[in-house]
Design a protein around this motif. Sequence first.
Motif, PDB file in Angstrom:
ATOM      1  N   GLU A   1       0.860  -1.235  -0.059  1.00  0.00           N
ATOM      2  CA  GLU A   1       0.058  -0.085   0.184  1.00  0.00           C
ATOM      3  C   GLU A   1       0.958   1.273  -0.105  1.00  0.00           C
ATOM      4  O   GLU A   1       0.556   2.095  -0.680  1.00  0.00           O
ATOM      5  N   ALA A   2       2.117   1.338   0.588  1.00  0.00           N
ATOM      6  CA  ALA A   2       2.860   2.338   0.784  1.00  0.00           C
ATOM      7  C   ALA A   2       3.348   2.786  -0.715  1.00  0.00           C
ATOM      8  O   ALA A   2       3.428   3.835  -1.073  1.00  0.00           O
ATOM      9  N   ARG A   3       3.899   1.781  -1.384  1.00  0.00           N
ATOM     10  CA  ARG A   3       4.215   1.842  -2.506  1.00  0.00           C
ATOM     11  C   ARG A   3       3.204   2.460  -3.540  1.00  0.00           C
ATOM     12  O   ARG A   3       3.462   3.124  -4.395  1.00  0.00           O
ATOM     13  N   ARG A   4       2.056   1.716  -3.532  1.00  0.00           N
ATOM     14  CA  ARG A   4       0.833   1.999  -4.315  1.00  0.00           C
ATOM     15  C   ARG A   4       0.660   3.658  -4.228  1.00  0.00           C
ATOM     16  O   ARG A   4       0.483   4.382  -5.326  1.00  0.00           O
ATOM     17  N   ARG A   5       0.625   4.251  -2.817  1.00  0.00           N
ATOM     18  CA  ARG A   5       0.467   5.423  -2.644  1.00  0.00           C
ATOM     19  C   ARG A   5       1.702   6.544  -2.933  1.00  0.00           C
ATOM     20  O   ARG A   5       1.646   7.739  -2.692  1.00  0.00           O
ATOM     21  N   GLY A   6       2.890   5.926  -3.388  1.00  0.00           N
ATOM     22  CA  GLY A   6       4.009   6.805  -3.821  1.00  0.00           C
ATOM     23  C   GLY A   6       5.175   6.647  -2.888  1.00  0.00           C
ATOM     24  O   GLY A   6       6.224   7.337  -3.235  1.00  0.00           O
ATOM     25  N   ALA A   7       5.301   5.858  -1.741  1.00  0.00           N
ATOM     26  CA  ALA A   7       6.455   5.896  -1.086  1.00  0.00           C
ATOM     27  C   ALA A   7       7.516   5.390  -1.782  1.00  0.00           C
ATOM     28  O   ALA A   7       7.361   4.457  -2.730  1.00  0.00           O
ATOM     29  N   SER A   8       8.865   5.546  -1.425  1.00  0.00           N
ATOM     30  CA  SER A   8      10.142   4.984  -2.234  1.00  0.00           C
ATOM     31  C   SER A   8      10.552   4.103  -1.210  1.00  0.00           C
ATOM     32  O   SER A   8      11.232   3.196  -1.984  1.00  0.00           O
ATOM     33  N   ALA A   9      10.272   4.020  -0.022  1.00  0.00           N
ATOM     34  CA  ALA A   9      10.987   3.014   0.994  1.00  0.00           C
ATOM     35  C   ALA A   9      10.101   3.199   2.390  1.00  0.00           C
ATOM     36  O   ALA A   9       9.235   3.909   2.490  1.00  0.00           O
ATOM     37  N   ALA A  10      10.373   2.221   3.177  1.00  0.00           N
ATOM     38  CA  ALA A  10       9.863   2.242   4.476  1.00  0.00           C
ATOM     39  C   ALA A  10      10.931   1.809   5.248  1.00  0.00           C
ATOM     40  O   ALA A  10      11.367   0.620   5.224  1.00  0.00           O
ATOM     41  N   LEU A  11      10.581   2.081   6.612  1.00  0.00           N
ATOM     42  CA  LEU A  11      11.639   1.760   7.671  1.00  0.00           C
ATOM     43  C   LEU A  11      10.742   0.835   8.572  1.00  0.00           C
ATOM     44  O   LEU A  11       9.700   0.969   8.960  1.00  0.00           O
ATOM     45  N   VAL A  12      11.453  -0.343   8.731  1.00  0.00           N
ATOM     46  CA  VAL A  12      10.782  -1.535   9.371  1.00  0.00           C
ATOM     47  C   VAL A  12      11.942  -2.220  10.442  1.00  0.00           C
ATOM     48  O   VAL A  12      12.858  -2.281  10.239  1.00  0.00           O
ATOM     49  N   ALA A  13      11.178  -2.326  11.656  1.00  0.00           N
ATOM     50  CA  ALA A  13      12.025  -3.061  12.562  1.00  0.00           C
ATOM     51  C   ALA A  13      11.262  -4.492  13.239  1.00  0.00           C
ATOM     52  O   ALA A  13      11.628  -5.365  12.957  1.00  0.00           O
ATOM     53  N   SER A  14      10.068  -4.078  13.867  1.00  0.00           N
ATOM     54  CA  SER A  14       9.539  -5.451  14.780  1.00  0.00           C
ATOM     55  C   SER A  14       9.256  -6.425  13.608  1.00  0.00           C
ATOM     56  O   SER A  14       9.113  -7.659  13.989  1.00  0.00           O
ATOM     57  N   ALA A  15       8.390  -5.862  12.516  1.00  0.00           N
ATOM     58  CA  ALA A  15       7.917  -7.042  11.558  1.00  0.00           C
ATOM     59  C   ALA A  15       9.172  -7.707  10.717  1.00  0.00           C
ATOM     60  O   ALA A  15       9.132  -8.922  10.172  1.00  0.00           O
ATOM     61  N   LEU A  16      10.426  -7.251  11.106  1.00  0.00           N
ATOM     62  CA  LEU A  16      11.600  -8.223  10.360  1.00  0.00           C
ATOM     63  C   LEU A  16      12.059  -8.868  11.631  1.00  0.00           C
ATOM     64  O   LEU A  16      12.595 -10.077  11.386  1.00  0.00           O
ATOM     65  N   HIS A  17      12.000  -8.234  13.112  1.00  0.00           N
ATOM     66  CA  HIS A  17      12.539  -9.073  14.018  1.00  0.00           C
ATOM     67  C   HIS A  17      11.670 -10.332  14.333  1.00  0.00           C
ATOM     68  O   HIS A  17      12.427 -11.507  14.554  1.00  0.00           O
ATOM     69  N   ASP A  18      10.442 -10.330  13.922  1.00  0.00           N
ATOM     70  CA  ASP A  18       9.588 -11.494  14.308  1.00  0.00           C
ATOM     71  C   ASP A  18       9.333 -12.259  12.928  1.00  0.00           C
ATOM     72  O   ASP A  18       8.445 -13.315  13.083  1.00  0.00           O
ATOM     73  N   GLY A  19       9.894 -11.933  11.789  1.00  0.00           N
ATOM     74  CA  GLY A  19       9.494 -12.638  10.360  1.00  0.00           C
ATOM     75  C   GLY A  19       8.509 -12.188   9.852  1.00  0.00           C
ATOM     76  O   GLY A  19       8.195 -12.879   8.861  1.00  0.00           O
ATOM     77  N   ARG A  20       7.546 -11.414  10.157  1.00  0.00           N
ATOM     78  CA  ARG A  20       6.444 -10.956   9.445  1.00  0.00           C
ATOM     79  C   ARG A  20       6.705 -10.775   7.995  1.00  0.00           C
ATOM     80  O   ARG A  20       6.148 -10.856   6.954  1.00  0.00           O
TER      81      ARG A  20
END
Length: 252
Positions: free
Chosen positions: A218-237
């Motif tokens: 959804e972020a990409r669809r709305r025009g974002a070039s990137a996203a900061l991610v932490a928790s969803a990487l730590h737990d594998g989502r």
Amino acid sequence: MRDFQVVPVVDVLGGRAVHAVGGDRARYRPVRSIIAAGDDPRELAGGFRDALGPSPLYLADLDAIAGRGRDLPLYRDLAAIATSLWVDAGAREADDLPPLLTIDGLRVVAGLETASGPDAIAAMLDLAGPDRLIVSLDLRDGRPITPTPDAWGRVEAAEVASRLVAIGVRRVILLDLARVGRGAGVGTFPLLESIACGHPEVQVIIGGGVASAADLIEARRRGASAALVASALHDGRIDRAALERINAPSRD
């Protein structure tokens, strides 16, 4: 179309990586992650590289943000691991930037929370240039966080974004600290879409609340070039396969 980037986040307090939740830094605890066995920031950065492939890395030096000094040796080590290192070291004025700019591959993140005001952002931009300065439009429940009430005046987030673009900023993070680590979804999509549609020359990065690959799509669809991610990487989502699906060419 340029690939959408997932930018792993490492929050560091007292030399250790911590789990950020809701921007309440006094309650942050050492991180637990499938990415690395412990809470050493260097091991975590290497784990992100191995799990996701080469990518930028975002470092929030929470001690520096609180005014307790910067860990330049850590910055150098992490810059050698990531393709580029984005560092929020609590920059308040342009005079804070020269030691950071000596580190190859480092891009300074100037947070609205700490930068003294628009004049300071403009001076930082003159010194670092638009490629090495990223401005984080720090929010809490959608409201701008500023070091003093009169730093930007009593304005809404959209007005701050417009002023940043007018100054010449070309890379903006929309970071809602109230949503960090809660997995409740991203709350800045309307602001993201407004900036992306009105200023296509500006790269917009979202952060805070990313819970799944669906949020990234959804972020990409709305025009974002990137996203900061932490928790969803730590737990594998979110993993490397999810990122590859996001960047796969459409069959439509």
